[in-house]
Design an enzyme around this catalytic site. Structure first.
Site, PDB file in Angstrom:
ATOM      1  CB  SER A  58      61.305  46.588  14.897  1.00  0.00           C
ATOM      2  OG  SER A  58      60.212  47.139  15.585  1.00  0.00           O
ATOM      3  CG  ASP A  89      65.232  49.906  20.712  1.00  0.00           C
ATOM      4  OD1 ASP A  89      63.759  49.642  21.375  1.00  0.00           O
ATOM      5  OD2 ASP A  89      65.334  49.595  19.713  1.00  0.00           O
ATOM      6  CG  HIS A 100      62.246  50.636  17.753  1.00  0.00           C
ATOM      7  ND1 HIS A 100      63.246  49.403  17.934  1.00  0.00           N
ATOM      8  CD2 HIS A 100      61.211  50.745  17.159  1.00  0.00           C
ATOM      9  CE1 HIS A 100      62.497  48.255  17.766  1.00  0.00           C
ATOM     10  NE2 HIS A 100      61.036  49.414  16.983  1.00  0.00           N
TER      11      HIS A 100
END
Length: 304
Positions: free
Chosen positions: A155, A246, A276
């Site tokens: 991320s 996501d 995610h």
């Protein structure tokens, strides 16, 4: 699109506090949430290792994990946690750091980079690059092989890793590999996956807009959006992992395509029905173990 059954179950379990729109968070609530971890038990076991120590690399706190006894040089993974540049630290990701060390047979240097909004752009990028440079400059201090250093992030941490990868190239430092797990590589928020998974799938478009605003920076600056880097030739070989459901899915896969077009060896793997954050929660998601082992196989090949 069909959510994986484990993703469906996870979304039903999200505490109300975790579904509060991020743009409503006050500084006081941010500080409080940084001390909370509703899913600590699902992050995996705290595997005993021969060496786990906290240190400082050029002013940046790090936690170092060594999976084997002895003083011989091992490959190195410089790991950057996720959390939207606002949340996360080495404690929350302790189980993952240990797992990466064991799974990859490598020394893991987990980086406690500064967080926004207290420390806005480019603080995280600067800290990440400082640590990578230090590992290259002092491999003996980490007991690592300078020919086998990789960066790894998920991320926002994938963003820091991707930025460090091009900074290493520009500094003449050869990374063995980069592993980018659902990375933030652009901040335009204009992809199909942003529209399709804007709400109802955990991380949403509103939350991402808030995270990006907290970190700040120029959307055209490759230290914020490595997808905007004009020349990607010569970057480290890459593994890009994405989750189907996501908002960040499309930009991660587009970045992999950009790397390939520039002649960078790259593999991308999408986990169908995943959301995610799945990578950090093996207690919830079987796909977390699958993805970690896939990345480990890629790294073992790179380290050879």
């Amino acid at each position: 699109m069909s959510l994986h059954p484990q993703a469906e179950a996870y979304l039903k379990l999200l505490p109300a506090g975790l579904t509060t729109p991020s743009f409503e968070l006050t500084p006081e609530l941010i500080a409080e949430m940084r001390t909370m971890d509703a899913f600590a038990e699902q992050r995996g076991p705290i595997v005993p290792l021969p060496l786990v120590r906290d240190d400082v690399a050029t002013g940046v706190p790090v936690r170092i994990y060594r999976p084997r006894d002895g003083d011989h040089a091992l490959p190195a993974i410089v790991y950057f946690h996720g959390g939207g540049w606002v949340f996360g630290d080495v404690d929350r990701n302790d189980a993952l750091g240990r797992d990466l060390a064991v799974r990859n047979g490598a020394v893991v240097i987990s980086v406690d980079y500064r967080l926004a909004p207290d420390h806005p752009f480019p603080a995280a990028a600067d800290d990440g690059w400082s640590v990578v440079k230090d590992v290259f400059a002092r491999p003996e201090a980490y007991l690592v092989d300078p020919e086998r250093i990789a960066v790894y992030g998920d991320s926002a941490g994938g963003n820091v890793a991707a930025v460090a990868a091009w900074q290493a190239r520009d500094a003449g430092l050869r990374l063995a590999h980069q592993v980018l797990v659902y990375p933030v590589v652009d901040v335009a928020m204009d992809t199909k996956s942003y529209r399709t998974y804007a709400t109802g799938f955990g991380l949403g478009a509103g939350e991402m807009a808030w995270f990006i605003a907290q970190y700040g920076g120029d959307p055209a600056d490759p230290r914020l959006a490595p997808a905007r880097l004009a020349d990607k030739a010569g970057l480290a070989p890459a593994t890009v992992i994405t989750a189907e459901c996501d908002p960040l899915c499309d930009e991660g896969e587009a970045y992999a395509s950009q790397l390939a077009a520039a002649g960078v060896p790259v593999e991308v793997r999408r986990y169908d029905g995943a959301i995610h954050g799945f990578f950090g929660l093996p207690g919830f998601f079987d796909q977390a173990i699958e993805a970690r082992e896939y990345a480990a196989a890629r790294l073992r090949e790179a380290f050879r």
